[in-house]
Design a protein around this motif. Sequence first.
Motif, short mmCIF file in Angstrom:
data_model
loop_
_atom_site.label_atom_id
_atom_site.label_comp_id
_atom_site.label_asym_id
_atom_site.label_seq_id
_atom_site.Cartn_x
_atom_site.Cartn_y
_atom_site.Cartn_z
N ALA A 210 0.85 -1.19 0.00
CA ALA A 210 0.00 0.00 0.00
C ALA A 210 0.88 1.23 0.00
N ALA A 211 0.35 2.30 -0.55
CA ALA A 211 1.01 3.60 -0.56
C ALA A 211 -0.03 4.64 -0.15
N ALA A 212 0.41 5.88 0.03
CA ALA A 212 -0.53 6.95 0.37
C ALA A 212 -0.09 8.23 -0.30
N LEU A 213 -1.05 9.10 -0.58
CA LEU A 213 -0.77 10.38 -1.22
C LEU A 213 -0.60 11.47 -0.18
N ASN A 214 0.17 12.47 -0.56
CA ASN A 214 0.33 13.69 0.23
C ASN A 214 0.10 14.88 -0.69
N ARG A 215 -0.19 16.03 -0.08
CA ARG A 215 -0.39 17.24 -0.88
C ARG A 215 0.81 17.49 -1.79
N ASP B 36 -2.02 -2.92 6.71
CA ASP B 36 -1.09 -2.42 5.69
C ASP B 36 -1.49 -1.03 5.21
N THR B 37 -2.77 -0.81 4.97
CA THR B 37 -3.22 0.50 4.50
C THR B 37 -3.04 1.56 5.57
N GLU B 38 -3.30 1.23 6.82
CA GLU B 38 -3.09 2.19 7.91
C GLU B 38 -1.61 2.54 8.03
N ALA B 39 -0.75 1.52 7.95
CA ALA B 39 0.68 1.77 8.08
C ALA B 39 1.20 2.65 6.95
N ALA B 40 0.68 2.44 5.74
CA ALA B 40 1.12 3.24 4.60
C ALA B 40 0.74 4.71 4.76
#
Length: 332
Positions: A34-39, A132-136
Amino acid sequence: MKAMILPEIKSALVQTERLDLKPQAGEVVVSLLAAALNRRDFWITQGKYPGIQTPIVLGSDGCGIVVEIGAGVADEWKGKTVIINPGWFWGDKQTSQSADFQILGLPHDGTLAEQILVPCEMLHLKPDYLSDTEAAALPLAGVTAYRALFSRAKLVAGEKVLITGAGGGVSTFLIQFATAVGAEVFVTSSSSEKIQQAIELGAVAGFIYTHNDWAERLQEKAGSIDVVIDSAAGANYNRLIDIASFGGRIVNYGATAGAPERMDIFKVYWKQLSLLGSTMGSPDDFQAMLDFVTRHLIKPIIDSVFQLAEVNSALEQMKVSSQFGKLVVKIE
């Protein structure tokens, strides 16, 4: 491997097939879950970030499994589920980053891909209680919030803190972290719905910053504010100086509304205010943040989860700032 590439500024990301990665000495290959976006990712797509080089794989946040290790990397890392510290080459000083400091996702290819190369010193074991999504969703926003609140503002229990712009990833962590240590949290937002969500997360009250009397209403409710954590600056900045208590601290980790038109320096020195800047966090900040969230069992607030091929839809959502919390990308 699949990767979402920004081919040029102001274009959509394009899914591309690339060769699987091979680690050099001191590196590992992480198969991302999983990954996550930032501004930051959105600003890069719009050309509003220094040093943009294309084509580039964006993404600073990720969680995955170490599948290959390079020479000199301890064998026990292989097979571990990890999160990645996105702040590389911080340097030796705790007070500020070095001239070599870089953020994952530019100039190094980031986490919006099936694999990533990472220096082994940037790895941390995923906290067991997080998915996994929370950690990302944790790394960049989590360390930014932690450093602003604790390393810079030195927030302690019982103080009153104002967090501006409730709804983004950093601001939701700020609310969670501040309430966890027993601070009294107030927020501003342009959205009544986001204010209600912030209150459900632990804030005492919130105020619509587009209303002319928001600062007066805040002072009626809270009195003076010990700590302000702001990411906007702009026209409202002098109002933050007004509401800050004598000896108060104002921390900026961004200036999305631009520079203040003017600053009331008289009030700054007469009230003995501290105006503090904060960017990301040191390796020590990152470890302290992980220890903090684990001790308090804090889980990131996730607004929406997308598939890798849906990243452009996630960026469109970020463009209009409709989210409350993090936008996460599952990588399968």
